[in-house]
Write a protein that holds these residues in place. Structure first.
Motif, mmCIF file in Angstrom:
data_model
loop_
_atom_site.group_PDB
_atom_site.id
_atom_site.type_symbol
_atom_site.label_atom_id
_atom_site.label_comp_id
_atom_site.label_asym_id
_atom_site.label_seq_id
_atom_site.Cartn_x
_atom_site.Cartn_y
_atom_site.Cartn_z
ATOM 1 N N THR A 14 0.814 -1.224 0.000
ATOM 2 C CA THR A 14 0.000 0.000 0.000
ATOM 3 C C THR A 14 0.846 1.273 0.000
ATOM 4 O O THR A 14 0.289 2.368 -0.052
ATOM 5 N N SER A 16 4.200 3.789 -1.383
ATOM 6 C CA SER A 16 4.571 4.391 -2.660
ATOM 7 C C SER A 16 5.252 3.373 -3.589
ATOM 8 O O SER A 16 4.883 3.229 -4.757
ATOM 9 N N ILE A 17 6.220 2.642 -3.078
ATOM 10 C CA ILE A 17 6.920 1.626 -3.888
ATOM 11 C C ILE A 17 5.976 0.465 -4.222
ATOM 12 O O ILE A 17 5.968 -0.046 -5.348
ATOM 13 N N HIS A 40 0.069 -2.412 6.622
ATOM 14 C CA HIS A 40 0.114 -2.236 8.067
ATOM 15 C C HIS A 40 -1.259 -1.798 8.566
ATOM 16 O O HIS A 40 -1.926 -2.518 9.298
ATOM 17 N N ARG A 41 -1.737 -0.613 8.105
ATOM 18 C CA ARG A 41 -2.998 -0.058 8.589
ATOM 19 C C ARG A 41 -4.016 0.238 7.494
ATOM 20 O O ARG A 41 -5.192 0.392 7.783
ATOM 21 N N GLN A 42 -3.563 0.369 6.272
ATOM 22 C CA GLN A 42 -4.461 0.842 5.200
ATOM 23 C C GLN A 42 -5.340 -0.294 4.655
ATOM 24 O O GLN A 42 -5.062 -0.850 3.587
ATOM 25 N N ALA A 127 13.957 -2.511 -1.685
ATOM 26 C CA ALA A 127 13.685 -1.074 -1.524
ATOM 27 C C ALA A 127 13.989 -0.667 -0.090
ATOM 28 O O ALA A 127 14.508 0.408 0.172
ATOM 29 N N GLU A 130 16.667 0.245 5.096
ATOM 30 C CA GLU A 130 16.945 0.165 6.527
ATOM 31 C C GLU A 130 17.393 -1.243 6.931
ATOM 32 O O GLU A 130 18.211 -1.396 7.849
ATOM 33 N N ASP A 154 16.372 0.977 -4.889
ATOM 34 C CA ASP A 154 16.721 2.377 -4.702
ATOM 35 C C ASP A 154 17.283 2.860 -6.031
ATOM 36 O O ASP A 154 18.158 2.196 -6.601
ATOM 37 N N GLY A 214 6.955 8.045 0.231
ATOM 38 C CA GLY A 214 6.352 7.971 1.559
ATOM 39 C C GLY A 214 6.897 9.081 2.461
ATOM 40 O O GLY A 214 7.916 9.708 2.145
HETATM 41 P P1 NDP Z 1 5.461 4.257 2.400
HETATM 42 O O1 NDP Z 1 5.393 4.905 3.719
HETATM 43 O O2 NDP Z 1 4.781 4.893 1.248
HETATM 44 O O3 NDP Z 1 4.931 2.738 2.512
HETATM 45 C C1 NDP Z 1 5.370 1.886 3.514
HETATM 46 C C2 NDP Z 1 4.681 0.537 3.421
HETATM 47 O O4 NDP Z 1 5.083 -0.251 4.550
HETATM 48 C C3 NDP Z 1 3.154 0.605 3.473
HETATM 49 O O5 NDP Z 1 2.604 -0.448 2.737
HETATM 50 C C4 NDP Z 1 2.876 0.414 4.965
HETATM 51 O O6 NDP Z 1 1.547 -0.062 5.234
HETATM 52 C C5 NDP Z 1 3.919 -0.613 5.327
HETATM 53 N N1 NDP Z 1 4.303 -0.572 6.737
HETATM 54 C C6 NDP Z 1 4.601 0.524 7.478
HETATM 55 N N2 NDP Z 1 4.933 0.172 8.739
HETATM 56 C C7 NDP Z 1 4.822 -1.175 8.804
HETATM 57 C C8 NDP Z 1 4.986 -2.126 9.854
HETATM 58 N N3 NDP Z 1 5.349 -1.767 11.097
HETATM 59 N N4 NDP Z 1 4.785 -3.423 9.566
HETATM 60 C C9 NDP Z 1 4.409 -3.815 8.314
HETATM 61 N N5 NDP Z 1 4.234 -2.964 7.286
HETATM 62 C C10 NDP Z 1 4.431 -1.658 7.523
HETATM 63 O O7 NDP Z 1 7.022 4.051 2.083
HETATM 64 P P2 NDP Z 1 7.763 4.033 0.665
HETATM 65 O O8 NDP Z 1 7.038 3.147 -0.284
HETATM 66 O O9 NDP Z 1 8.104 5.409 0.249
HETATM 67 O O10 NDP Z 1 9.158 3.354 1.063
HETATM 68 C C11 NDP Z 1 9.251 1.968 1.359
HETATM 69 C C12 NDP Z 1 10.730 1.600 1.489
HETATM 70 O O11 NDP Z 1 11.353 1.818 0.233
HETATM 71 C C13 NDP Z 1 11.494 2.465 2.510
HETATM 72 O O12 NDP Z 1 12.435 1.673 3.141
HETATM 73 C C14 NDP Z 1 12.177 3.515 1.641
HETATM 74 O O13 NDP Z 1 13.379 3.978 2.211
HETATM 75 C C15 NDP Z 1 12.448 2.709 0.371
HETATM 76 N N6 NDP Z 1 12.536 3.514 -0.837
HETATM 77 C C16 NDP Z 1 11.469 4.267 -1.255
HETATM 78 C C17 NDP Z 1 11.558 5.052 -2.399
HETATM 79 C C18 NDP Z 1 10.384 5.843 -2.903
HETATM 80 O O14 NDP Z 1 10.495 6.457 -3.966
HETATM 81 N N7 NDP Z 1 9.261 5.866 -2.224
HETATM 82 C C19 NDP Z 1 12.814 5.114 -3.169
HETATM 83 C C20 NDP Z 1 13.840 4.226 -2.671
HETATM 84 C C21 NDP Z 1 13.705 3.469 -1.550
HETATM 85 P P3 NDP Z 1 0.303 0.989 5.404
HETATM 86 O O15 NDP Z 1 0.194 1.689 4.086
HETATM 87 O O16 NDP Z 1 -0.839 0.108 5.701
HETATM 88 O O17 NDP Z 1 0.700 1.916 6.515
#
Ligand code: NDP
Length: 397
Positions: A14, A16-17, A40-42, A127, A130, A154, A214
């Motif tokens: 759910t 951005s990636i 997670h929550r969405q 992606a 961390e 990335d 995100g």
């Molecule tokens: P978002 O915040 O958009 O999405 C995070 C996702 O992880 C959501 O599906 C969320 O669920 C889920 N999530 C959050 N917390 C938990 C948890 N405690 N347990 C299980 N699932 C969880 O992040 P991004 O997509 O932007 O980034 C994701 C990863 O990719 C990060 O590590 C970021 O550094 C890396 N990245 C992102 C880029 C980008 O362009 N966005 C580029 C390069 C790397 P819910 O939606 O339900 O909260």
């Protein structure tokens, strides 16, 4: 079902990636099928994604959310089974039916399921930087032991992967590679007067000039901790020492990174800033497929600029180099302190310009030790969160 296709689990579907990944999947129904989607929550967004992609499994954190999703899916005639909790994340990441796993959960929560995918020998589309920052040595060991294929998502690391010689083995030896040049946009505050950084709001920090991402990674980009985490990620992915990785500010975000060679050549990967390019590259590797990304128009871009990073403005970058030099659990401490500081800033409990101080003081407070096991990494993560939380309460908003 899905015979002949590559089955994918999308961890963090759910986000951005995750959304960009599903967009690429939808463009190639002949090549890819979805095994599992996690959130997670969405709940509403995951429901819509399940209807569109019909995965065998969906995973949510809380049982009340999972029950509600299951009953909505049943009523809609969708036979996806909803699982609950972090153990289920690791299960859908390592199930025998799965060919590839998109590791796109944000933060430390992504470590265990991403590691499970690596241990199970999957094609891991990484992606979640961390995970590698926290436990680089352990993670790379698992990848080597299981024969997993680790492909960076990335955009910078994907660019480097594309610009390295074919068959590159980690490290500089005999490859002719002298260093990698990691590009950074410099984020939204590259030119803002230093004294006004105290007034930055979460909305301002999340409005990135070139990328839609995100909230956590958007703040990381604004402090340049994102680039710091990427330096550590590059160290583990490509086996280069800290002094072989140089950060270059490139505000247009068109060159996604470069590799410099002994003969004076520099090979760069260019493209419009759209994460579907690295996602499609890694999903189809070694083939190339349509990612839905607009072709690059160099005449429209017209110029490409480069600057040195300003370390007074972006102290987080030096903190990341420091953690990499210290080694052991220091990067895990850095990551945890950053997650606490960024979360507090997003909640209105910490000023933007105080984020680096929380991280620096947390690194000072925790004695470095080896990161020989996942338990030690998690212990350092927990301690760092405690220390950073105390520092945030002391500093206030
Ligand atoms: P978002 O915040 O958009 O999405 C995070 C996702 O992880 C959501 O599906 C969320 O669920 C889920 N999530 C959050 N917390 C938990 C948890 N405690 N347990 C299980 N699932 C969880 O992040 P991004 O997509 O932007 O980034 C994701 C990863 O990719 C990060 O590590 C970021 O550094 C890396 N990245 C992102 C880029 C980008 O362009 N966005 C580029 C390069 C790397 P819910 O939606 O339900 O909260």
């Amino acid at each position: 079902m899905n015979h002949g296709k590559n089955l994918i689990t999308v961890l963090g579907a759910t986000g951005s990636i995750g959304v960009s990944t599903l967009d690429v999947v939808a463009r190639h129904p002949d090549l890819f099928g979805v095994f599992a989607l996690t959130a997670h929550r969405q709940v509403d967004k995951l429901f819509e994604q399940c209807l569109a992609h019909r995965p065998a499994y969906a995973v949510l954190e809380r049982s009340e959310d999972a029950l509600s999703l299951q009953s909505r899916l049943d009523s809609a005639g969708c036979c996806t089974e909803v699982l609950i909790g972090s153990a289920a994340l690791a299960e859908v990441a390592s199930a025998p039916e799965v060919d590839m796993v998109m590791a796109a959960i944000v933060g430390a929560a992504g470590l265990v399921p991403t590691l499970a995918a690596a241990r199970a020998g999957k094609r891991v589309l990484l992606a979640n930087k961390e995970a590698l920052v926290m436990s680089g040595a352990l993670f790379m060991h698992e990848v080597a032991a299981s024969g997993a294929v680790l492909l960076p998502i990335d955009s910078e690391h994907n660019a480097i992967f594309q610009a390295l010689p074919a068959g590159f083995q980690r490290g500089l030896h005999d490859s002719g590679v002298t260093r990698i040049l990691l590009t950074a946009s410099g984020g939204p505050f590259r030119r803002m007067p230093l004294e006004t950084l105290a007034e930055v709001t979460p909305e301002m920090a999340c409005a990135h000039p070139n990328w839609v991402m995100g909230r956590k990674i958007s703040v990381d980009s604004a402090t340049m901790m994102n680039k710091g985490l990427e330096v550590i990620e590059a160290h583990w992915l490509f086996g280069l020492p800290a002094n072989g990785i140089e950060v270059v500010i490139h505000p247009q975000s068109v060159i996604h990174s470069m590799v410099s060679y002994a003969d004076g050549s520099v090979i760069a990967q260019l493209g419009n800033p759209d994460m579907r390019t690295p996602i499609a590259h890694a999903m189809a590797y070694p083939h190339r497929i349509d990612a839905g990304v607009r072709a690059l128009d160099l005449f429209e871009i017209a110029r490409l600029d480069f600057e040195r990073p300003d370390h007074d403005r972006f102290p987080c970058l030096a903190l990341a180099y420091r953690a990499l030099e210290e080694g052991g659990v220091a990067p895990a401490v850095l990551n945890a302190a950053n997650e606490v500081a960024v979360g507090s800033f997003l909640d209105g409990a910490l000023r933007f310009d105080r984020i680096p101080a929380v991280i620096a003081d947390t690194l000072d407070a925790i004695t470095p030790r080896a990161a020989d096991s996942l338990e030690l990494v998690f212990e350092a993560d927990r301690k760092a969160r405690e220390v950073a939380g105390g520092l945030v309460r002391g500093l206030g908003a």
